[in-house]
Design an enzyme around this catalytic site. Sequence first.
Site, PDB file in Angstrom:
ATOM      1  CG  HIS A  74      -0.210   0.189   2.517  1.00 34.85           C
ATOM      2  ND1 HIS A  74       0.195  -0.885   3.289  1.00 34.85           N
ATOM      3  CD2 HIS A  74       0.206   1.295   3.198  1.00 34.85           C
ATOM      4  CE1 HIS A  74       0.804  -0.445   4.381  1.00 34.85           C
ATOM      5  NE2 HIS A  74       0.836   0.874   4.349  1.00 34.85           N
TER       6      HIS A  74
ATOM      7  CG  HIS B  41       4.646   4.817   4.188  1.00 34.59           C
ATOM      8  ND1 HIS B  41       3.889   5.462   5.141  1.00 34.59           N
ATOM      9  CD2 HIS B  41       4.061   3.604   4.033  1.00 34.59           C
ATOM     10  CE1 HIS B  41       2.910   4.665   5.545  1.00 34.59           C
ATOM     11  NE2 HIS B  41       2.980   3.540   4.883  1.00 34.59           N
TER      12      HIS B  41
ATOM     13  CG  HIS C 201       0.898   1.607  12.478  1.00 35.24           C
ATOM     14  ND1 HIS C 201       1.433   2.854  12.653  1.00 35.24           N
ATOM     15  CD2 HIS C 201       1.513   1.091  11.393  1.00 35.24           C
ATOM     16  CE1 HIS C 201       2.325   3.084  11.707  1.00 35.24           C
ATOM     17  NE2 HIS C 201       2.406   2.029  10.943  1.00 35.24           N
TER      18      HIS C 201
ATOM     19  CE1 TYR D 211       5.549   4.057   7.701  1.00 38.93           C
ATOM     20  CE2 TYR D 211       5.482   3.468  10.009  1.00 38.93           C
ATOM     21  CZ  TYR D 211       4.840   3.668   8.811  1.00 38.93           C
ATOM     22  OH  TYR D 211       3.498   3.475   8.711  1.00 38.93           O
TER      23      TYR D 211
ATOM     24  CG  HIS E 145      -3.685   0.224   5.236  1.00 31.66           C
ATOM     25  ND1 HIS E 145      -3.287  -1.025   5.606  1.00 31.66           N
ATOM     26  CD2 HIS E 145      -2.652   1.051   5.577  1.00 31.66           C
ATOM     27  CE1 HIS E 145      -2.083  -0.956   6.156  1.00 31.66           C
ATOM     28  NE2 HIS E 145      -1.668   0.262   6.146  1.00 31.66           N
TER      29      HIS E 145
ATOM     30  CD  GLU F  31       4.205   0.520   7.292  1.00 31.60           C
ATOM     31  OE1 GLU F  31       3.453   0.618   6.303  1.00 31.60           O
ATOM     32  OE2 GLU F  31       3.782   0.487   8.466  1.00 31.60           O
TER      33      GLU F  31
END
Lengths: 306, 306, 306, 306
Positions: free
Chosen positions: B153, B213, B245, B254, B198, B264
Amino acid sequence: MAITGVLRPGLCQIRVLDMAAAKTHYIDRVGLDFVGEGPDGRVYLKAYDEFDRHSIVLRQADESGCDLFAFRVARPSDLDSFEQRIKDYGYTVYHVEAGEMPGVGRRIGTVIPSGHRIELYAEIEMADRHPPITNPDLWTDEPHGMRPIRMDHALLYGPNIEEVQDFFEKALDFRCAEKVMLPDGLLATWLTCSTKAHDIAFVKHPEPGKFHHVSFFLEDWNAVGWASDIITRYNISRDIGPTRHGITRGTTIYFFDPSGNRNEVFAGGYTYYPTDPTRMWDETELGKGIFYYEQQLNERFLTVVT
Amino acid sequence: MAITGVLRPGLCQIRVLDMAAAKTHYIDRVGLDFVGEGPDGRVYLKAYDEFDRHSIVLRQADESGCDLFAFRVARPSDLDSFEQRIKDYGYTVYHVEAGEMPGVGRRIGTVIPSGHRIELYAEIEMADRHPPITNPDLWTDEPHGMRPIRMDHALLYGPNIEEVQDFFEKALDFRCAEKVMLPDGLLATWLTCSTKAHDIAFVKHPEPGKFHHVSFFLEDWNAVGWASDIITRYNISRDIGPTRHGITRGTTIYFFDPSGNRNEVFAGGYTYYPTDPTRMWDETELGKGIFYYEQQLNERFLTVVT
Amino acid sequence: MAITGVLRPGLCQIRVLDMAAAKTHYIDRVGLDFVGEGPDGRVYLKAYDEFDRHSIVLRQADESGCDLFAFRVARPSDLDSFEQRIKDYGYTVYHVEAGEMPGVGRRIGTVIPSGHRIELYAEIEMADRHPPITNPDLWTDEPHGMRPIRMDHALLYGPNIEEVQDFFEKALDFRCAEKVMLPDGLLATWLTCSTKAHDIAFVKHPEPGKFHHVSFFLEDWNAVGWASDIITRYNISRDIGPTRHGITRGTTIYFFDPSGNRNEVFAGGYTYYPTDPTRMWDETELGKGIFYYEQQLNERFLTVVT
Amino acid sequence: MAITGVLRPGLCQIRVLDMAAAKTHYIDRVGLDFVGEGPDGRVYLKAYDEFDRHSIVLRQADESGCDLFAFRVARPSDLDSFEQRIKDYGYTVYHVEAGEMPGVGRRIGTVIPSGHRIELYAEIEMADRHPPITNPDLWTDEPHGMRPIRMDHALLYGPNIEEVQDFFEKALDFRCAEKVMLPDGLLATWLTCSTKAHDIAFVKHPEPGKFHHVSFFLEDWNAVGWASDIITRYNISRDIGPTRHGITRGTTIYFFDPSGNRNEVFAGGYTYYPTDPTRMWDETELGKGIFYYEQQLNERFLTVVT
């Protein structure tokens, strides 16, 4: 992608011979949460990370096995359209009224040619102990037992699985992520309605309606090891594992509930997209497909079903 | 579910200042496979478990950042229907001819109000070094570097993200799995076209078209630790992590490529179904949402974009 | 504690039938570093995290097996005191000159009543590719193959193991961390000269001087899984695993080198202190002791030795 | 090696401001077992895998900190010989009668020039809930909370640490596995009496007798992640982590008990042998030595002590 139709496995109703032993097994060892007991004695359970009221239903019976495996669909109107598609495919549809299970709306079902009851439903209450939604922590209470994340899929044994695969593909929009083709035809098929490597799977077997296992999803290979520790510590009857499947790539351990129903806890597996080719296994490497490390089949795994 | 429309992130074209340094970074450290170099000097890379020819495109430029982020759709005809839907939504559609990238069919695109080029395409060649299909091993060559499984993503920064969310939901059938609402409106949104938490995400930012990112999916938390070891050993500029997260629950680290583009690598995250509620974060717990362990924001994470 | 006397396993010389195949196995698959080849054709290898010049020695021979297993002692003068103690115990001591292996000082040895050559040495050169010492990174080059940290221990099969245990305890200051007592006597013993659960182990066997396996230490259960993936991918002959031992608690997988010598890679295991009781297994739970998950013995594991 | 003298850390007595809060923290969150409460109100705790009656002692007080850190020696007679050696070194020895702590034999102690009470004892009862010995399972009750395996070491802050190091080496047979040398002298030293990278460590600090942290050993990096999840979920005050130390290589997370005493849970770290060189860090890479991923120091980590 458009998220429509059959979303995911939602309910698996299992017959157990001794409810007290079954509750200890599924709650204390597997690590499901107890949701409630219905007036007819059925016991409802869920994994800690599931939003829906329950996913596993235990029913006391004289014979072990699986009564039904049900998928949640996206919208109530999907039930009508799938009813029509199932009938158009040539199968009979039966109806189960809302409330037959507490908190679950109406269901439609059909008996597929492998002899299994497959059902669809659109509505189920949100669990009291659902995953947090607002400023959500990872979990509210520490996951316990084998720490299963969700009820994930079932593997069913029965005849006519080419037909079954065709039905799932044509009437329910599933896809075949992986299959085993022997010289005499399809031995096994892994079917997905999502991007999981499988939401349901079938193996060819002469006797109809047999239940191979229901599977619970774990975090990772470490969790498979932890489950293995629990299995030995509490003298749970183990079938095979910890190991890995070549098919789906999942890492796994299999064991039996006190009634002889097989359970799996597993982790990993690839993400399947409809643009991916169907992975194919043949007789030359079947052992590796089933158990990637052992590279050979386990007679019990192939023949013991409930 | 019916697998239709936008399937998944497929292409991310990144601007790099020094191609040799970028190749060392993305191939030797991140662990992508080199696919080829085009006549215009663009370099094509892929993760070992991707079927498609390439997913990351590096372009030498004077300024770092992301040129475009593209999604693969299920069928060529989807490009026509999405073109119509995008136009109906009120946005302009541009066209990119087949072959503009080697092995990739025609693409359509639009510049969304956050200032980013979002594209769709249906056709791409299968990679020479694709995952095995017949009696498949887990991999053919041992994964190397950080052992990323796939390009997963991107997170993009720009203005007008309420509009962007609405566009993705209405024109492209995405859903919002999780979002941050501050008293003055939407700060960030995590959008999915699948069951991943996501497939693309946006954070409100005054300057349009910025790149926060691109993210690569790893096996598990152990792999995040391994990536962390590599980052220190090879003096890769780290932003933050290993951490987790709250939002999406992914475990993560990261870091920056030699041109200052953030990368990431992450693992985990919940499975999202359309029947799930959208998870919501507010200003009281935002720190925990972004970095679950630190429970506070990192200025660099919020402001440094390319 | 005072760190004196026998410190740890240091050298294991293995007979292989085909040196080229053995090098591929131990270097590319197991993941040892190649150190050098001696004028007599012996090949010297080490794990990436070992300071000493080498730990594994491969010798081309017509019959597979283990030539010798040697422990490093703390100081050169220890060789004299152990020589005296071994002689006082009633065993014959032989001498090997410094330089018989490149970089290794003089060794003393004895043939124990199980038929094995056990040696001691005090001096060995530091490896060129030793772990970093000043401002040390975790490693200089990324660990490869199964990523073994060190050569850890050996398991030897032979007769008279009660005597062998007594010798190791009385003459070499080892302790018995764990043992299996059957009604007809000691079946197996795990001996430690450190706080590891075992530095060497013996199983009762009619034929003297047999080699069951040499073992390499891995980081954790994840690394055991990774090693398992490598074993299948490269068609390495597997014995058993991934599983866990009840005895020592180590998680493990066993496999064979191309000459039929058994290797183990393992992780974990408890820390043993001399104030701990010796853990004891009997015939009622022996299967669980050997393989904690399978809870049963594997005929091959018990009988195939080199 | 001959296992003699000082074996390992055994007792850490911590001052807490609120015993009820401390019990919740150390029992429910860290995951120690409650052993008992003494007539003077002290609370005794142990990790599940420790044989000894207790390892952590909580004492209600007006000021937090560490009362004493004690090592178990191999034999009662070692107490006499160490008393002589400590006196010969020039330090005063004090005596604590058997029974001052329930189940613990007589102790000897000295106040070292960093201002800390260091004690030795030989005898302690075996815990009622000790690890199983005969046909032992991995554990009897499932480990809970952060699942610590043992109390592992302490880090103490105070002046005169060159002297302290010399004392531990000369009078107690410890070795320095790793140290930080700045242009103005020794900043920190990691001392071992075993093959662990540290059994106790000291950092130079102007104020004497300060307590930086007590540390508990976990299984692996996955367990460090799990501990991190618990820390956030239960709003435990975190210092730093999950991260890795360059020094010792341990993966780690630091947090505070409700009285402000720092705790660490960690995993991994190299095995140290007396033939290994002492690893050395200097001012150029100190940040990486302390926190391998962050590569920079955290002011709180350096200055907040109890």
